[in-house]
Design a protein around this motif. Sequence first.
Motif, PDB file in Angstrom:
ATOM      1  N   LEU A 337       0.735  -1.232  -0.044  1.00 37.77           N
ATOM      2  CA  LEU A 337       0.024  -0.082  -0.180  1.00 37.77           C
ATOM      3  C   LEU A 337       0.815   1.160   0.163  1.00 37.77           C
ATOM      4  CD1 LEU A 337      -2.603  -1.109   2.741  1.00 37.77           C
ATOM      5  CD2 LEU A 337      -2.831  -1.129   0.102  1.00 37.77           C
ATOM      6  N   PRO A 338       0.333   2.293  -0.753  1.00 36.08           N
ATOM      7  CA  PRO A 338       1.134   3.579  -0.476  1.00 36.08           C
ATOM      8  C   PRO A 338       1.050   4.357   0.791  1.00 36.08           C
ATOM      9  CG  PRO A 338      -1.108   3.931  -1.690  1.00 36.08           C
ATOM     10  CD  PRO A 338      -0.949   2.483  -1.604  1.00 36.08           C
ATOM     11  N   VAL A 339       1.897   4.834   1.231  1.00 33.10           N
ATOM     12  CA  VAL A 339       1.912   5.807   2.503  1.00 33.10           C
ATOM     13  C   VAL A 339       0.826   6.892   2.548  1.00 33.10           C
ATOM     14  CG1 VAL A 339       3.236   7.222   4.137  1.00 33.10           C
ATOM     15  CG2 VAL A 339       4.383   5.431   2.660  1.00 33.10           C
ATOM     16  N   GLU A 340       0.176   7.012   3.435  1.00 35.32           N
ATOM     17  CA  GLU A 340      -0.877   8.152   3.799  1.00 35.32           C
ATOM     18  C   GLU A 340      -0.464   8.615   5.124  1.00 35.32           C
ATOM     19  OE1 GLU A 340      -5.075   7.100   1.648  1.00 35.32           O
ATOM     20  OE2 GLU A 340      -4.850   6.701   3.705  1.00 35.32           O
ATOM     21  N   ASN A 341      -0.432   9.902   5.157  1.00 38.64           N
ATOM     22  CA  ASN A 341      -0.258  10.864   6.290  1.00 38.64           C
ATOM     23  C   ASN A 341       1.062  10.392   7.050  1.00 38.64           C
ATOM     24  OD1 ASN A 341      -2.714  12.134   5.734  1.00 38.64           O
ATOM     25  ND2 ASN A 341      -3.824  10.267   6.762  1.00 38.64           N
ATOM     26  N   CYS A 344       3.748   4.911   8.690  1.00 43.34           N
ATOM     27  CA  CYS A 344       4.489   3.930   8.095  1.00 43.34           C
ATOM     28  C   CYS A 344       3.750   2.501   8.750  1.00 43.34           C
ATOM     29  CB  CYS A 344       5.853   3.849   8.591  1.00 43.34           C
ATOM     30  SG  CYS A 344       6.702   5.338   7.757  1.00 43.34           S
ATOM     31  N   THR A 345       2.777   2.622   9.673  1.00 45.02           N
ATOM     32  CA  THR A 345       2.422   1.432  10.315  1.00 45.02           C
ATOM     33  C   THR A 345       1.216   0.763   9.329  1.00 45.02           C
ATOM     34  OG1 THR A 345       0.749   2.586  11.458  1.00 45.02           O
ATOM     35  CG2 THR A 345       2.746   2.100  12.534  1.00 45.02           C
ATOM     36  N   VAL A 390      11.644   3.076  11.844  1.00 46.04           N
ATOM     37  CA  VAL A 390      11.222   2.669  10.597  1.00 46.04           C
ATOM     38  C   VAL A 390      10.634   3.843   9.914  1.00 46.04           C
ATOM     39  CG1 VAL A 390       9.252   1.500   9.475  1.00 46.04           C
ATOM     40  CG2 VAL A 390      10.273   0.620  11.489  1.00 46.04           C
ATOM     41  N   TYR A 391      11.363   4.285   8.644  1.00 44.58           N
ATOM     42  CA  TYR A 391      11.068   5.357   7.727  1.00 44.58           C
ATOM     43  C   TYR A 391      10.281   4.649   6.335  1.00 44.58           C
ATOM     44  CZ  TYR A 391      15.107   6.439  10.754  1.00 44.58           C
ATOM     45  OH  TYR A 391      15.926   6.923  11.664  1.00 44.58           O
ATOM     46  N   CYS A 392       9.654   5.367   5.838  1.00 45.17           N
ATOM     47  CA  CYS A 392       8.757   4.913   4.703  1.00 45.17           C
ATOM     48  C   CYS A 392       8.490   6.070   3.524  1.00 45.17           C
ATOM     49  CB  CYS A 392       7.710   4.393   4.812  1.00 45.17           C
ATOM     50  SG  CYS A 392       6.486   5.537   5.786  1.00 45.17           S
TER      51      CYS A 392
END
Length: 841
Positions: A337-341, A344-345, A390-392
């Motif tokens: 899934l793409p990152v939202e807001n 990263c969870t 964790v970075y995303c």
Amino acid sequence: MMRSAYSFAGCWLLVALLAMHESVASGNTAEVEFPGFFQFSATGGNLLSITFTQGNELIATSNFPDGFDGKLALGSLSVLDNGACNDVGDTVFIGNVTGKTVAFNDIGKTLLVKGTDTIVGKTLVIDATSAERRVACGTIQFGSGFVKRASFRTYCFEGDESCVVGTFTFMVPENSDVNAKEVIVVSADLAFENPSITTEKNLGWEVTTDSTNACASSNFHKLVQGTIVIGGASTPARMRYVFDDINGNMRASLQQASGVRLVDTQASTSTFGCASVEDFTGVSSPNGRTVYATISSGTSSGSLSFYDNGSNNMILVSGDMSALVGGSSFSVTVHALPVENDDCTSIGDSLLSIVQNSNSAALSVTVSGTLFGKNTIMGRSISVQAGSNVYCGNIGFHGPTIVQVAEFGQGTSKGPVKGIMRFEQAYVPSEEVKGNRDFSETVITVDIYTEGDESLKHNWHVHEEKIDVNEEAICASTKNHFDPFLVCNWLPGCEAPYGSMCSGDSPALCEIGDQSNKLDKLTVYGNGNRKRLVFVDVQLPLFGAFSAAERSIVIHVADSGAARFACADLEPEASLERSVSLTVGSHDVTLSQKGDILKLSANLGAKLVKSISVREFPVENGNCGVAGPVYTAGSGRFWDAAGVSGQVEVSTNTMTLFGGSSIIGRSLVVEYEDSSSICGVIPLHSGPTISVASSPEGSYVGTFQAQQVTGAMNAEITLVTTNIYANSVTNEDEGGKVWGVGASSSNPFNPFNVNADNNARCHIDATTECRAGDLGGKHGSLLIRTQGQHVKRVFVDTNFPLEGVTEEMNLFIADKVSPIAKVQPSSTTEATTGTTTGTTT
């Protein structure tokens, strides 16, 4: 035009992408392969093919599924790029295929693989007996050997016959016996782009084996004395040629060829076009792709690039994570899934592991995966885990994107569903879907729910029309499924066998708007159990003549029911907006774009309009005669305004103010029914502008200018304008030159530190593979003409940053040892281009 000689086409009903491979085993064989999309029965993922073997008579074998019954015909030409099976030249019936058995009639038995009467380069056409339709076609290739292709991309000048566009493809067999007489097959699809040239011309062709700057070489030589036909602009010449190759001399030259040029056989100095030769043997996609992901945390960030050559389902991942991870070991993973807001969870399951517990912050690894097709990782996300941190970030696309959204529970939407569907596709004109063999990935993010109970197995489709707010029955005004290729026109209500043929593995057998069968049925979740999903539809275009944009999404009732449950209009995402204003004659014209829809608004006076078009070159002093031919970087460059007068408001989705195909900098020409014309230059959108300029001296004179509006969204394009010509008293053009900006031709401006080894991947549709100052690699050679014949030219560059540049650079033209002129960034100034106004949010 043909995308390559090994392309096949799915026609009307049955085949998606038909790709050719040249690895069967001898000069006595030829082959047509079809991927496992041929869905008359459950055949798994096996490639379906017909293989021809030359003996005393031609024999053939097939691995088609049992129960298939079809007729075979031979077309005299190769398959078109758009896969149109009804445009393969003259056809003749040659036999039948029943399951794995191929039976030739008397004509089929006389066909040959070898010699001047070879069937290679022709098209095998399949008509399904049960469907009574032409269902598949593919270009026949040698069983073994190699394929090379030259793609002519020269720019046209008004009245200039030296501009040829199209493709020139060599099909060369493996010669196991050097004393044998072999043949070389050439498929050509060439034409003059200048619309004023309507007659054909016969030209010779020559090749060079110089390893660098092929089109600047003076070392070309003829392989044959014969000529090829170049068609007029309105009648491209699609031709197939077979040349004798005695003792393999042609084969040896073509194996080393780096460039091909077209010449007048009566005047050897007259060159009609040149193109680099690329090896397409075994490549399933003509161009590789590069995309990027940026991962940020506060003031620190890292960037990764992903390169896929399109042929082996492998991705080269490279980048530097040191700013993020320091000296810690780290892992990199692609997620569903793409990152939202910045959360990263909630990026979904792991799709692909890039590296685990790496101690080297500088990455360069090759992993199994793809940037192509339904399994692309474009539009997904990537995570970097270093210890407990964790970075995303999201993985981008290979070009500027068009985004459409359907918002349920808002506006004109109907039904109990709430939430959003988001559709995103790279705007790359060469990937426009023009037929049901063309594919271009659209990434769909679905986040819908209801305040009621969860329900399962909802069919969902793109429908033809938007919602009428006054409709009486829910979603009835949206009309039928969007089906521009008429997949269901022979099946009332799309009855059987449609359901058994259309699937995610055979999208060419589906309506464009049938997302249920191509992707999956939907679950409408309860609000307390919402889930985001991502789908990739390889045939849901958001731009071009068959675009699904500005239509509607309909969700049907649960359990595969037919009744309409909910619907919402597809609208452009509001963030993509831009407008410019210009004066055309004495009339003010505004061009405004939202999403992929570009609207023209103007009062053009009392006279009847004949056409409104964008032209290749910028006009000067109102002289419409130098505007050049219609700009053709997409599916069309006309607004439909014939016969109107006074206040005009027309829209199109085949033109854009964004990205590499932007019409900014070119001319807008209005032609009236009385044969008069008015014109003006489409300016840069407003904002602070940085410019660099040069005035060459000596052998070349004229001007060079590059302009860029600053700011994150504004700066995606740099407008490059040239008006350079030879300072010579001779009447001969100097031809195409490698050109650019930087320290020298071997050291172009390279702010992104692109590896020079990427040169082979640098081309007009992959500018991120190019060093920024390599303007020739990105836009083609610069045609140097004599004084009086020169024309101002415009290039829109998506990889030529000016903001923040402080170093002094040179404008270079390849055959000059010393720099031509100095180029220095000017101070930043507010754009003052006429009446330009613009906003980009």
